[in-house]
Design a protein around this motif. Sequence first.
Motif, PDB file in Angstrom:
ATOM      1  N   ARG A  63     -50.200 -35.865  31.676  1.00  0.00           N
ATOM      2  CA  ARG A  63     -48.952 -36.281  32.552  1.00  0.00           C
ATOM      3  C   ARG A  63     -47.846 -35.332  32.020  1.00  0.00           C
ATOM      4  NH1 ARG A  63     -44.621 -37.168  31.650  1.00  0.00           N
ATOM      5  NH2 ARG A  63     -45.200 -36.917  29.340  1.00  0.00           N
ATOM      6  N   THR A  65     -44.017 -34.118  32.513  1.00  0.00           N
ATOM      7  CA  THR A  65     -42.708 -34.347  33.267  1.00  0.00           C
ATOM      8  C   THR A  65     -42.383 -33.334  34.136  1.00  0.00           C
ATOM      9  OG1 THR A  65     -41.962 -35.828  31.357  1.00  0.00           O
ATOM     10  CG2 THR A  65     -40.226 -35.013  32.819  1.00  0.00           C
ATOM     11  N   HIS A  69     -33.659 -35.940  33.106  1.00  0.00           N
ATOM     12  CA  HIS A  69     -32.054 -36.081  32.939  1.00  0.00           C
ATOM     13  C   HIS A  69     -31.545 -34.727  32.773  1.00  0.00           C
ATOM     14  CE1 HIS A  69     -34.055 -36.743  29.064  1.00  0.00           C
ATOM     15  NE2 HIS A  69     -33.108 -36.142  28.702  1.00  0.00           N
ATOM     16  N   GLY A  83     -24.335 -39.055  35.685  1.00  0.00           N
ATOM     17  CA  GLY A  83     -24.799 -40.319  35.300  1.00  0.00           C
ATOM     18  C   GLY A  83     -26.209 -40.741  36.082  1.00  0.00           C
ATOM     19  N   VAL A  84     -26.241 -40.293  37.262  1.00  0.00           N
ATOM     20  CA  VAL A  84     -27.519 -40.741  38.020  1.00  0.00           C
ATOM     21  C   VAL A  84     -28.471 -39.841  38.300  1.00  0.00           C
ATOM     22  CG1 VAL A  84     -27.916 -41.467  40.492  1.00  0.00           C
ATOM     23  CG2 VAL A  84     -26.096 -42.277  39.244  1.00  0.00           C
ATOM     24  N   GLY A  85     -29.741 -40.063  38.182  1.00  0.00           N
ATOM     25  CA  GLY A  85     -30.716 -39.005  38.470  1.00  0.00           C
ATOM     26  C   GLY A  85     -32.124 -39.712  38.452  1.00  0.00           C
ATOM     27  N   ALA A  86     -33.233 -38.947  38.193  1.00  0.00           N
ATOM     28  CA  ALA A  86     -34.283 -39.524  38.670  1.00  0.00           C
ATOM     29  C   ALA A  86     -35.392 -38.698  37.536  1.00  0.00           C
ATOM     30  CB  ALA A  86     -34.893 -39.344  40.106  1.00  0.00           C
ATOM     31  N   HIS A  87     -36.409 -39.631  37.155  1.00  0.00           N
ATOM     32  CA  HIS A  87     -37.529 -39.018  36.358  1.00  0.00           C
ATOM     33  C   HIS A  87     -38.998 -38.721  37.168  1.00  0.00           C
ATOM     34  CE1 HIS A  87     -34.934 -39.436  32.967  1.00  0.00           C
ATOM     35  NE2 HIS A  87     -34.770 -40.628  33.023  1.00  0.00           N
TER      36      HIS A  87
ATOM     37  N   CYS B 105     -38.748 -47.029  34.985  1.00  0.00           N
ATOM     38  CA  CYS B 105     -37.679 -45.773  34.096  1.00  0.00           C
ATOM     39  C   CYS B 105     -37.431 -44.594  35.428  1.00  0.00           C
ATOM     40  CB  CYS B 105     -38.278 -44.910  33.117  1.00  0.00           C
ATOM     41  SG  CYS B 105     -40.049 -44.517  33.774  1.00  0.00           S
ATOM     42  N   HIS B 106     -37.953 -44.715  36.574  1.00  0.00           N
ATOM     43  CA  HIS B 106     -37.895 -43.520  37.669  1.00  0.00           C
ATOM     44  C   HIS B 106     -36.549 -43.126  37.667  1.00  0.00           C
ATOM     45  CE1 HIS B 106     -38.294 -41.218  40.978  1.00  0.00           C
ATOM     46  NE2 HIS B 106     -38.027 -42.133  42.054  1.00  0.00           N
ATOM     47  N   VAL B 107     -35.576 -44.067  38.027  1.00  0.00           N
ATOM     48  CA  VAL B 107     -34.265 -43.761  38.314  1.00  0.00           C
ATOM     49  C   VAL B 107     -33.071 -44.358  37.244  1.00  0.00           C
ATOM     50  CG1 VAL B 107     -32.573 -44.313  39.937  1.00  0.00           C
ATOM     51  CG2 VAL B 107     -34.404 -43.423  40.833  1.00  0.00           C
ATOM     52  N   TYR B 108     -32.064 -43.745  37.044  1.00  0.00           N
ATOM     53  CA  TYR B 108     -31.138 -44.192  36.123  1.00  0.00           C
ATOM     54  C   TYR B 108     -29.583 -43.928  36.874  1.00  0.00           C
ATOM     55  CZ  TYR B 108     -30.408 -39.100  35.005  1.00  0.00           C
ATOM     56  OH  TYR B 108     -30.120 -37.725  34.904  1.00  0.00           O
ATOM     57  N   SER B 109     -28.844 -44.834  36.389  1.00  0.00           N
ATOM     58  CA  SER B 109     -27.466 -44.686  37.222  1.00  0.00           C
ATOM     59  C   SER B 109     -26.637 -45.174  35.647  1.00  0.00           C
ATOM     60  CB  SER B 109     -27.485 -45.747  37.809  1.00  0.00           C
ATOM     61  OG  SER B 109     -25.907 -46.186  38.510  1.00  0.00           O
ATOM     62  N   ASP B 110     -25.305 -44.611  35.877  1.00  0.00           N
ATOM     63  CA  ASP B 110     -24.336 -44.758  34.614  1.00  0.00           C
ATOM     64  C   ASP B 110     -25.328 -44.513  33.429  1.00  0.00           C
ATOM     65  OD1 ASP B 110     -21.877 -45.009  35.979  1.00  0.00           O
ATOM     66  OD2 ASP B 110     -22.152 -47.419  36.122  1.00  0.00           O
ATOM     67  N   HIS B 111     -26.196 -43.604  33.428  1.00  0.00           N
ATOM     68  CA  HIS B 111     -26.677 -43.203  32.115  1.00  0.00           C
ATOM     69  C   HIS B 111     -27.721 -44.220  31.686  1.00  0.00           C
ATOM     70  CE1 HIS B 111     -23.292 -40.333  32.193  1.00  0.00           C
ATOM     71  NE2 HIS B 111     -24.165 -39.545  32.169  1.00  0.00           N
ATOM     72  N   LYS B 112     -28.144 -45.277  32.504  1.00  0.00           N
ATOM     73  CA  LYS B 112     -28.909 -46.404  32.009  1.00  0.00           C
ATOM     74  C   LYS B 112     -30.196 -46.424  33.126  1.00  0.00           C
ATOM     75  CE  LYS B 112     -26.170 -47.567  28.600  1.00  0.00           C
ATOM     76  NZ  LYS B 112     -26.518 -47.461  27.196  1.00  0.00           N
ATOM     77  N   ILE B 113     -31.358 -46.710  32.506  1.00  0.00           N
ATOM     78  CA  ILE B 113     -32.262 -47.261  33.347  1.00  0.00           C
ATOM     79  C   ILE B 113     -32.073 -48.677  33.302  1.00  0.00           C
ATOM     80  CG2 ILE B 113     -33.814 -45.286  33.294  1.00  0.00           C
ATOM     81  CD1 ILE B 113     -35.650 -46.934  31.171  1.00  0.00           C
ATOM     82  N   HIS B 119     -30.934 -43.560  29.416  1.00  0.00           N
ATOM     83  CA  HIS B 119     -31.335 -42.773  30.722  1.00  0.00           C
ATOM     84  C   HIS B 119     -32.168 -41.468  30.243  1.00  0.00           C
ATOM     85  CE1 HIS B 119     -28.329 -39.935  29.515  1.00  0.00           C
ATOM     86  NE2 HIS B 119     -28.677 -39.265  30.569  1.00  0.00           N
ATOM     87  N   ASP B 120     -32.102 -41.128  28.637  1.00  0.00           N
ATOM     88  CA  ASP B 120     -32.720 -39.974  28.519  1.00  0.00           C
ATOM     89  C   ASP B 120     -33.900 -39.987  27.497  1.00  0.00           C
ATOM     90  OD1 ASP B 120     -31.181 -41.013  26.231  1.00  0.00           O
ATOM     91  OD2 ASP B 120     -29.961 -39.326  25.828  1.00  0.00           O
ATOM     92  N   VAL B 122     -36.925 -39.946  28.680  1.00  0.00           N
ATOM     93  CA  VAL B 122     -38.166 -39.461  29.170  1.00  0.00           C
ATOM     94  C   VAL B 122     -38.186 -37.893  28.558  1.00  0.00           C
ATOM     95  CG1 VAL B 122     -39.282 -38.544  31.169  1.00  0.00           C
ATOM     96  CG2 VAL B 122     -37.861 -40.666  31.139  1.00  0.00           C
ATOM     97  N   SER B 123     -39.123 -37.760  27.790  1.00  0.00           N
ATOM     98  CA  SER B 123     -39.598 -36.355  27.128  1.00  0.00           C
ATOM     99  C   SER B 123     -40.690 -35.726  28.060  1.00  0.00           C
ATOM    100  CB  SER B 123     -39.354 -36.260  25.647  1.00  0.00           C
ATOM    101  OG  SER B 123     -40.626 -36.905  25.307  1.00  0.00           O
ATOM    102  N   GLY B 127     -43.347 -38.265  27.887  1.00  0.00           N
ATOM    103  CA  GLY B 127     -42.675 -39.160  28.915  1.00  0.00           C
ATOM    104  C   GLY B 127     -42.027 -40.271  28.475  1.00  0.00           C
TER     105      GLY B 127
ATOM    106  N   ASP D  70     -36.192 -32.208  24.062  1.00  0.00           N
ATOM    107  CA  ASP D  70     -36.539 -33.746  23.912  1.00  0.00           C
ATOM    108  C   ASP D  70     -37.624 -34.369  23.237  1.00  0.00           C
ATOM    109  OD1 ASP D  70     -34.105 -34.469  25.409  1.00  0.00           O
ATOM    110  OD2 ASP D  70     -34.903 -33.832  27.366  1.00  0.00           O
ATOM    111  N   ASP D  71     -38.667 -33.356  23.033  1.00  0.00           N
ATOM    112  CA  ASP D  71     -39.693 -33.810  22.161  1.00  0.00           C
ATOM    113  C   ASP D  71     -39.632 -33.301  20.569  1.00  0.00           C
ATOM    114  OD1 ASP D  71     -41.552 -34.691  24.311  1.00  0.00           O
ATOM    115  OD2 ASP D  71     -41.314 -32.690  25.207  1.00  0.00           O
TER     116      ASP D  71
END
Lengths: 296, 296, 296, 296
Positions: A63, A65, A69, A83-87, B105-113, B119-120, B122-123, B127, D70-71
């Motif tokens: 898997r 990534t 972010h 502050g908005v995004g997707a993984h 975990c797919h989407v975050y907003s205001d730096h939070k899932i 929000h960060d 995911v490496s 993952g 990040d890792d």
Amino acid sequence: MSTRESNWGRWGESDEKGALNLLTQESVLAALKIPRTGKRYSLGIPIQRSGVPNMEYRGTPQRLTMINHDDEAMAQANGGVPGVGAHEDQLVMPSHTSTHMDALCHVYSDHKIYNGHPHDGVSPYSGADKCGIENVDPIVGRGVLIDVAAAAGVDVLPAGHVITREELRHALDVQGVALAAGDLVLIRTGWLEEFMRTQSELLPQPGIGIDAAKYLAECDVALVGSDNSAVEAIPFDQDVYLGGHIVLLVDNGIHLVENLDLKELASDKCHEFLLAIGALNITGGTASPVTPVAVG
Amino acid sequence: MSTRESNWGRWGESDEKGALNLLTQESVLAALKIPRTGKRYSLGIPIQRSGVPNMEYRGTPQRLTMINHDDEAMAQANGGVPGVGAHEDQLVMPSHTSTHMDALCHVYSDHKIYNGHPHDGVSPYSGADKCGIENVDPIVGRGVLIDVAAAAGVDVLPAGHVITREELRHALDVQGVALAAGDLVLIRTGWLEEFMRTQSELLPQPGIGIDAAKYLAECDVALVGSDNSAVEAIPFDQDVYLGGHIVLLVDNGIHLVENLDLKELASDKCHEFLLAIGALNITGGTASPVTPVAVG
Amino acid sequence: MSTRESNWGRWGESDEKGALNLLTQESVLAALKIPRTGKRYSLGIPIQRSGVPNMEYRGTPQRLTMINHDDEAMAQANGGVPGVGAHEDQLVMPSHTSTHMDALCHVYSDHKIYNGHPHDGVSPYSGADKCGIENVDPIVGRGVLIDVAAAAGVDVLPAGHVITREELRHALDVQGVALAAGDLVLIRTGWLEEFMRTQSELLPQPGIGIDAAKYLAECDVALVGSDNSAVEAIPFDQDVYLGGHIVLLVDNGIHLVENLDLKELASDKCHEFLLAIGALNITGGTASPVTPVAVG
Amino acid sequence: MSTRESNWGRWGESDEKGALNLLTQESVLAALKIPRTGKRYSLGIPIQRSGVPNMEYRGTPQRLTMINHDDEAMAQANGGVPGVGAHEDQLVMPSHTSTHMDALCHVYSDHKIYNGHPHDGVSPYSGADKCGIENVDPIVGRGVLIDVAAAAGVDVLPAGHVITREELRHALDVQGVALAAGDLVLIRTGWLEEFMRTQSELLPQPGIGIDAAKYLAECDVALVGSDNSAVEAIPFDQDVYLGGHIVLLVDNGIHLVENLDLKELASDKCHEFLLAIGALNITGGTASPVTPVAVG
């Protein structure tokens, strides 16, 4: 119990579904009545680089990534605020990775796959032209756990142990369960639990032998799964390369599910249950990773 | 109906399962009583290089043959006789390919899932450390189809149409179905059927708007799916980037399933059904391709 | 010989090429005059699933056939006559596989890559924003083999042996070669030959230590390669994680080439040669597999 | 000038190298004397998801970050101190991506590849058993640019234009250059520059026709490259599917290099140069991405 030696032609010359034809609307409705507790069981093991059984020649499942972010600029380019995004990920993995279902095209013998379809219908770009995994309709039926390890009074069967017809019958007797046509049979050896706990050698592994496979086919089951890497024992029973696959998959059109996590079903002594499997609809695929869902 | 605006903290500070917590042994047993016909429906579309919706930035999903009859020497090296061998694939595909379930975990907003997790987390190599797809237990529950297209008397909603709260309610009224907490709600726009038939442009797409998303959250549903690529309309309602995802996934911990094939359920007017989904157990995954299984 | 401890800022604040700036039109023309025999040497080892050094965490490099004769229908669909077709592959492999060149962004220390660029400019989707492999212009220059194993009178240096500054100087003396600014230096430990012959353990490996790395930087070389997996010794000299990479790649902007096949150069005692390397132009890449070409 | 119609058998029945046999130690030494300026030219275009020519059926080439800052915990687990770490990628790409060299096994005609080797020796797991890219030794020789576009007084030849034998000769005359056996010939159509600038349609493309291909074979060149996707024109000359490939690759064992960046060589009117190519040593590969290096 049938004495037929093969299911070829049984559902028509062009059939690509095999023993899953045994699942009917009636059998589905009947299976829905089995659960007593409503407890859900996941029978799928993790998909990850290490710690799980993986045949080395298949390479490392990965898997990766694709977006996180650190790529938030992509979100902003599409109108996102800070502050908005997707993984998101990319997956690189064998279709036979982790817990998976073999398609009927997976193995051939005497230059034929199930139902006499030619063995050479799998091309690199298009995949299987017959009996690919996309032919597998949603599977819903009566799941039966045959806990051979428990019936033998051990945590795990010996490495390389070949399970016999008699051992299957004995375990069913101990459990007080009788097999019926269309059953989805899961055979527990204890191997996977030990592997996950001790990271032991991948081979040898206990599993069913050729005669046990014939017994299951005679019982007219619709699917056979196990908590090992090939359903059948490795080294192969009677030194017949893929002999168990040939009896079940090739001769009888019975799909196989491998690397099942049967630990919790076993510890709950949940021997009959509802089983639902949605194989990925991979066009031309020779297998699909799956997470079978049991309800006790 | 709840007025809460968010499910953060509702199932504990460390929760990673979100609204799937609403599924209980009791709700599972109740859902098993829904089917009337025993007919099985596959809601998964094909995984293949073309002909299916695929966001270009995600690259081309590929099934590649790793081994076929031309490699039969491998079988013979392991003891196989001539005419015996195996076919296997490698899969290279986005986790968000074809019919798939988004992890929390797919989407975050205001730096939070979901649930305020950072929000960060995911490496690339490991993952998601929180709310990865491996947290999704087997899903079994009452499925409800809200056929917005049928209620509107059209085959497909207009491109880019934003489905409102009122349209959802209207469709439910027309169908004579009431939503309940823990329902697994599938919303039909007709878009996917048209795309598959005409290979039309991928965008724009009809889908729910922000207020409709809030309505579903207020109804305390456990999961929302749709026959489009993002559940929500594209372009995004009110120009809020991923606004529907934020309401459902981030604020309320409601998993999403995209690119569902709802054609047959709709043509059978099967609005209530048993729904079972086994997401692949991908460690750290941000999504999983799935083949949801419905039973009518 | 320089006493500078770092090349940061030497070629401007925004430089992303590092010591490759030392290659000039004049140095290229001079290097073309070196060859005496015209014999070509490939310094690249095979890219394949097994039999070559591969760090396990990087996964299995795979060449997968995408199209072959079994897909000939594709050719015919495009106007081909029977008997005509094409074979094509997909490659799935680490950028650091087989013989490869590290980009200057590959390693960071004190949160900085070469020239003080930030360490966190590598995002999953876009890759490196600074010092990616695409900044590497074609490399043509004077190659110098420092055959430390031969100078020590052994086929292979001991596992884990840390090559010192003095050993490099001694080997150069034995060979009668003096280093000059802009040289492309290849250091032979003998390790790769032994690994390929015996399939020994991957680790430990002999390689240069920190002081030897500093010596090479002081000599103002433009590139350092070796017949091992990290140029530097593993375990790392003085237990400094990636210490040799930090001195060469980070502090001095000196690109590294790993897993070089130096066997034939060594057996021909070809210690000075023309060396040409065309790294793949991978946008944002942290490395590139390469086949360096030497001419003796 | 030869009148032979095929090079089969010319270098022995088992030969897998084809016209690259024409490169000798003498020809290499002679080629090293060509450069006048020492200026280096990269002829490789970027490997990236978009913006470069990519045949859709080959899928999207991807560089995916496997490890980044990040890792960093991975580095610390191996002894790294905070602030130290590494960035690494995985590559997923066709072997025929970007600027690449076709192996002699790439195309077959009349069920044969070059030298009469069977067409069906490419298996999914092992790749090509004959004439794979691993047979390509380092290429060093006299490069000749035939700038057909410049000789025609245009920036780019018309889409689909079929370059004739006469046009090649005319361009050589204009340039005052004569071809010799063993030359590495690069043909400029101007197409790639226009594509990169305007992101025009991928097809049709100008390129050489069958008679021009025969002319080059008669001149006994060792390699042919071009700034387009197939060296030959698309649609194919005389509607012969892969007709140019068949003349050069199959009949004459002349390797092809596609998607070359010839812009800077052309603008410098650098028509004769040293050319060095190190194809990746991909076991069983049907092609390799390459960055050819020219020195003027």
